[in-house]
Design a protein around this motif. Sequence first.
Motif, PDB file in Angstrom:
ATOM      1  N   GLU A 127      87.939 -20.042 -36.141  1.00 19.68           N
ATOM      2  CA  GLU A 127      89.178 -19.968 -37.250  1.00 19.68           C
ATOM      3  C   GLU A 127      88.920 -21.043 -38.085  1.00 19.68           C
ATOM      4  OE1 GLU A 127      93.942 -19.721 -37.139  1.00 19.68           O
ATOM      5  OE2 GLU A 127      92.993 -20.367 -35.357  1.00 19.68           O
ATOM      6  N   VAL A 128      89.266 -20.877 -39.369  1.00 19.93           N
ATOM      7  CA  VAL A 128      89.102 -21.702 -40.335  1.00 19.93           C
ATOM      8  C   VAL A 128      90.500 -21.909 -41.196  1.00 19.93           C
ATOM      9  CG1 VAL A 128      88.164 -22.425 -42.638  1.00 19.93           C
ATOM     10  CG2 VAL A 128      86.912 -21.629 -41.125  1.00 19.93           C
ATOM     11  N   LYS A 129      91.306 -22.952 -41.166  1.00 21.12           N
ATOM     12  CA  LYS A 129      92.585 -23.050 -41.958  1.00 21.12           C
ATOM     13  C   LYS A 129      92.353 -23.953 -43.093  1.00 21.12           C
ATOM     14  CE  LYS A 129      95.555 -22.384 -37.646  1.00 21.12           C
ATOM     15  NZ  LYS A 129      96.507 -23.047 -36.903  1.00 21.12           N
ATOM     16  N   ILE A 130      93.067 -23.370 -44.259  1.00 22.54           N
ATOM     17  CA  ILE A 130      92.892 -24.094 -45.662  1.00 22.54           C
ATOM     18  C   ILE A 130      94.244 -24.131 -46.333  1.00 22.54           C
ATOM     19  CG2 ILE A 130      91.849 -23.977 -47.987  1.00 22.54           C
ATOM     20  CD1 ILE A 130      89.668 -22.611 -46.973  1.00 22.54           C
ATOM     21  N   SER A 131      94.789 -25.371 -46.477  1.00 22.77           N
ATOM     22  CA  SER A 131      96.126 -25.595 -46.974  1.00 22.77           C
ATOM     23  C   SER A 131      96.568 -25.167 -48.567  1.00 22.77           C
ATOM     24  CB  SER A 131      96.515 -27.139 -46.809  1.00 22.77           C
ATOM     25  OG  SER A 131      95.708 -27.934 -47.576  1.00 22.77           O
ATOM     26  N   ASN A 132      95.534 -25.037 -49.300  1.00 22.22           N
ATOM     27  CA  ASN A 132      95.599 -24.839 -50.782  1.00 22.22           C
ATOM     28  C   ASN A 132      94.374 -23.943 -51.231  1.00 22.22           C
ATOM     29  OD1 ASN A 132      95.268 -25.181 -53.641  1.00 22.22           O
ATOM     30  ND2 ASN A 132      97.295 -26.916 -53.326  1.00 22.22           N
ATOM     31  N   SER A 133      94.764 -22.990 -52.186  1.00 20.27           N
ATOM     32  CA  SER A 133      93.812 -22.228 -52.634  1.00 20.27           C
ATOM     33  C   SER A 133      92.662 -22.989 -53.677  1.00 20.27           C
ATOM     34  CB  SER A 133      94.232 -21.096 -53.360  1.00 20.27           C
ATOM     35  OG  SER A 133      95.000 -21.904 -54.526  1.00 20.27           O
ATOM     36  N   ARG A 134      92.857 -24.097 -53.782  1.00 16.23           N
ATOM     37  CA  ARG A 134      91.799 -24.709 -54.741  1.00 16.23           C
ATOM     38  C   ARG A 134      90.723 -25.391 -53.750  1.00 16.23           C
ATOM     39  NH1 ARG A 134      92.321 -29.307 -57.199  1.00 16.23           N
ATOM     40  NH2 ARG A 134      94.150 -30.264 -55.944  1.00 16.23           N
ATOM     41  N   PHE A 135      90.966 -25.174 -52.591  1.00 13.28           N
ATOM     42  CA  PHE A 135      90.083 -25.722 -51.399  1.00 13.28           C
ATOM     43  C   PHE A 135      89.308 -24.608 -50.781  1.00 13.28           C
ATOM     44  CE2 PHE A 135      93.621 -28.813 -50.985  1.00 13.28           C
ATOM     45  CZ  PHE A 135      93.025 -29.822 -52.015  1.00 13.28           C
ATOM     46  N   ALA A 136      88.058 -24.874 -50.570  1.00 17.07           N
ATOM     47  CA  ALA A 136      87.098 -23.973 -49.872  1.00 17.07           C
ATOM     48  C   ALA A 136      86.102 -24.632 -48.991  1.00 17.07           C
ATOM     49  CB  ALA A 136      86.661 -22.813 -51.086  1.00 17.07           C
ATOM     50  N   VAL A 137      85.579 -23.968 -48.064  1.00 10.74           N
ATOM     51  CA  VAL A 137      84.596 -24.455 -47.083  1.00 10.74           C
ATOM     52  C   VAL A 137      83.388 -23.155 -47.009  1.00 10.74           C
ATOM     53  CG1 VAL A 137      85.869 -25.891 -45.725  1.00 10.74           C
ATOM     54  CG2 VAL A 137      85.545 -23.596 -45.172  1.00 10.74           C
ATOM     55  N   THR A 138      82.344 -23.571 -46.776  1.00 16.14           N
ATOM     56  CA  THR A 138      81.035 -22.747 -46.720  1.00 16.14           C
ATOM     57  C   THR A 138      80.226 -23.182 -45.451  1.00 16.14           C
ATOM     58  OG1 THR A 138      80.930 -22.389 -48.938  1.00 16.14           O
ATOM     59  CG2 THR A 138      79.019 -21.816 -47.644  1.00 16.14           C
ATOM     60  N   ASN A 139      79.938 -22.307 -44.373  1.00 16.86           N
ATOM     61  CA  ASN A 139      79.274 -22.808 -43.200  1.00 16.86           C
ATOM     62  C   ASN A 139      77.706 -22.682 -43.694  1.00 16.86           C
ATOM     63  OD1 ASN A 139      78.245 -23.150 -40.620  1.00 16.86           O
ATOM     64  ND2 ASN A 139      79.366 -21.307 -39.913  1.00 16.86           N
ATOM     65  N   LEU A 140      77.142 -23.745 -43.427  1.00 17.20           N
ATOM     66  CA  LEU A 140      75.556 -24.090 -43.505  1.00 17.20           C
ATOM     67  C   LEU A 140      74.941 -24.553 -42.383  1.00 17.20           C
ATOM     68  CD1 LEU A 140      75.895 -26.233 -46.966  1.00 17.20           C
ATOM     69  CD2 LEU A 140      75.628 -23.618 -46.833  1.00 17.20           C
ATOM     70  N   THR A 141      75.422 -24.129 -41.536  1.00 17.71           N
ATOM     71  CA  THR A 141      75.014 -24.500 -39.919  1.00 17.71           C
ATOM     72  C   THR A 141      73.581 -23.883 -39.692  1.00 17.71           C
ATOM     73  OG1 THR A 141      77.172 -24.933 -39.213  1.00 17.71           O
ATOM     74  CG2 THR A 141      75.396 -24.413 -37.598  1.00 17.71           C
ATOM     75  N   SER A 142      72.900 -24.622 -39.113  1.00 14.43           N
ATOM     76  CA  SER A 142      71.579 -24.069 -38.839  1.00 14.43           C
ATOM     77  C   SER A 142      71.028 -24.599 -37.445  1.00 14.43           C
ATOM     78  CB  SER A 142      70.522 -24.447 -39.972  1.00 14.43           C
ATOM     79  OG  SER A 142      70.081 -25.702 -40.035  1.00 14.43           O
ATOM     80  N   PRO A 143      70.019 -24.085 -36.829  1.00 15.04           N
ATOM     81  CA  PRO A 143      69.476 -24.507 -35.377  1.00 15.04           C
ATOM     82  C   PRO A 143      69.348 -26.001 -35.470  1.00 15.04           C
ATOM     83  CG  PRO A 143      68.669 -22.498 -35.735  1.00 15.04           C
ATOM     84  CD  PRO A 143      69.203 -22.873 -37.086  1.00 15.04           C
ATOM     85  N   GLY A 144      70.084 -26.696 -34.534  1.00 20.16           N
ATOM     86  CA  GLY A 144      69.781 -28.189 -34.744  1.00 20.16           C
ATOM     87  C   GLY A 144      70.694 -29.158 -35.737  1.00 20.16           C
ATOM     88  N   SER A 145      71.469 -28.412 -36.336  1.00 17.94           N
ATOM     89  CA  SER A 145      72.342 -29.010 -37.563  1.00 17.94           C
ATOM     90  C   SER A 145      73.674 -28.389 -37.538  1.00 17.94           C
ATOM     91  CB  SER A 145      71.602 -29.026 -38.950  1.00 17.94           C
ATOM     92  OG  SER A 145      72.442 -29.700 -39.707  1.00 17.94           O
ATOM     93  N   TYR A 146      74.733 -28.957 -37.362  1.00 18.88           N
ATOM     94  CA  TYR A 146      76.057 -28.373 -37.386  1.00 18.88           C
ATOM     95  C   TYR A 146      76.637 -28.994 -38.981  1.00 18.88           C
ATOM     96  CZ  TYR A 146      80.962 -27.597 -36.607  1.00 18.88           C
ATOM     97  OH  TYR A 146      82.311 -26.967 -36.704  1.00 18.88           O
ATOM     98  N   LYS A 147      76.701 -28.019 -40.076  1.00 16.23           N
ATOM     99  CA  LYS A 147      76.962 -28.260 -41.223  1.00 16.23           C
ATOM    100  C   LYS A 147      77.826 -27.303 -42.216  1.00 16.23           C
ATOM    101  CE  LYS A 147      74.329 -29.755 -45.506  1.00 16.23           C
ATOM    102  NZ  LYS A 147      72.841 -29.501 -46.011  1.00 16.23           N
ATOM    103  N   TRP A 148      78.970 -28.084 -42.843  1.00 20.88           N
ATOM    104  CA  TRP A 148      79.968 -27.278 -43.819  1.00 20.88           C
ATOM    105  C   TRP A 148      79.772 -28.095 -44.966  1.00 20.88           C
ATOM    106  CZ3 TRP A 148      82.968 -23.129 -42.365  1.00 20.88           C
ATOM    107  CH2 TRP A 148      82.739 -22.590 -40.895  1.00 20.88           C
ATOM    108  N   GLU A 149      80.281 -27.117 -45.955  1.00 25.26           N
ATOM    109  CA  GLU A 149      80.343 -27.591 -47.214  1.00 25.26           C
ATOM    110  C   GLU A 149      81.951 -27.552 -47.674  1.00 25.26           C
ATOM    111  OE1 GLU A 149      78.274 -27.345 -51.748  1.00 25.26           O
ATOM    112  OE2 GLU A 149      78.807 -25.409 -50.762  1.00 25.26           O
ATOM    113  N   PHE A 150      82.280 -28.657 -48.113  1.00 27.42           N
ATOM    114  CA  PHE A 150      83.860 -28.657 -48.642  1.00 27.42           C
ATOM    115  C   PHE A 150      83.947 -28.629 -50.265  1.00 27.42           C
ATOM    116  CE2 PHE A 150      87.488 -31.616 -49.549  1.00 27.42           C
ATOM    117  CZ  PHE A 150      88.112 -30.628 -49.530  1.00 27.42           C
ATOM    118  N   ILE A 151      84.669 -27.727 -50.601  1.00 31.42           N
ATOM    119  CA  ILE A 151      84.730 -27.603 -52.332  1.00 31.42           C
ATOM    120  C   ILE A 151      85.866 -27.885 -52.813  1.00 31.42           C
ATOM    121  CG2 ILE A 151      83.898 -25.962 -54.251  1.00 31.42           C
ATOM    122  CD1 ILE A 151      82.287 -24.184 -52.143  1.00 31.42           C
TER     123      ILE A 151
END
Length: 345
Positions: free
Chosen positions: A64-88
């Motif tokens: 689950e992903v919870k966002i408080s405002n529509s101006r914010f967004a996240v993108t899952n960039l996870t790959s093997p050996g790296s847990y990674k997210w982008e915050f916009i």
Amino acid sequence: MDVFILSLFLLTIRGVSAQTVIEPQNTVVLKGSQARFNCSINQAQTGMIWLLNGRLVVTIQQTEVKISNSRFAVTNLTSPGSYKWEFIINNVVRGDTGQVTCQILDEVAQISTLSVQERGSVVIIDGNQTATEGVQKTFQCQAVGWYPEPTVSWSVNGVGVNTCNNNSVAQGNVFNTNCTLTVTAAKSSSVQCLAKVPAMSTPDSNTVFLTVETYPYSTAAYKRTTEVPKASTRDQTILIAVTVAFSAAALLFLLIVLIIICCRRKREKSSYEEEVRRAQLQAQHRSRARGDGHGHDNRGYARDGHYGDNYNGGVWHTNQSNKHQRAYPMDDYNGPRNHRHLTMV
């Protein structure tokens, strides 16, 4: 005691092996644009949170992903050996300026700094101008509604000019900057005022034109007319020589034509006078041949041994005079036999 030491050793090993990274560390963007941040760890995780100036805005769990405002967004960039997210952050505002925090569960929080700047307007108040060569002209540029205080500069014909007197005034939470440029009119040029803040890759600008009028009596114009390049002087010398040669040839031709015309007229005049004299002589000869002259032959003339028709006993009577002329018989006349009297009236 041994358990405490073991636990501390395990925590140290985990802290060394697990590395949380946030990128970029600092970012500067313009108001209304996007701000992007990446947060990653080299171990598999099940959760992450994002905070903006200490306020929770995004919660990421395994399902689950919870966002408080529509101006914010996240993108899952996870790959093997790296847990990674982008915050916009979309459509950033000045209030977003501050700290952006990435927190992975059971890991140390990573913080980045966000700076939001504002782009205002730039205009040259005086607009296009016209000046006489050698006269100084002043241009005033206004950069209004910028944050932070903008950098204002000038360029003339695309070349930067470092003679700008900045004068900035804070109005509310923005800056208004005036910049004055003084130039000496030398040639027609484009004058450009440029303004920018660090968040901008290229400055905003406004361009006007300076038109320079050159008068014959201006000093600069006189210098330009007197300082003629050597090549131009050589060309002018050749042109003058050719012009003089053609002029001399034309004058010589005209002189020859005038001489020919004068000779022809003189010859025609001589021929005319000769014809007139010839006509007069012919007229005189014809007049004598017809006896139409004003005078008459003397009828008292007698050839040897003969007398005229008007002889009467030694007297000749003539129609031209009432006088009588005495005539002597040839037998009584001892003078020369041949005697003529010719009277012309």
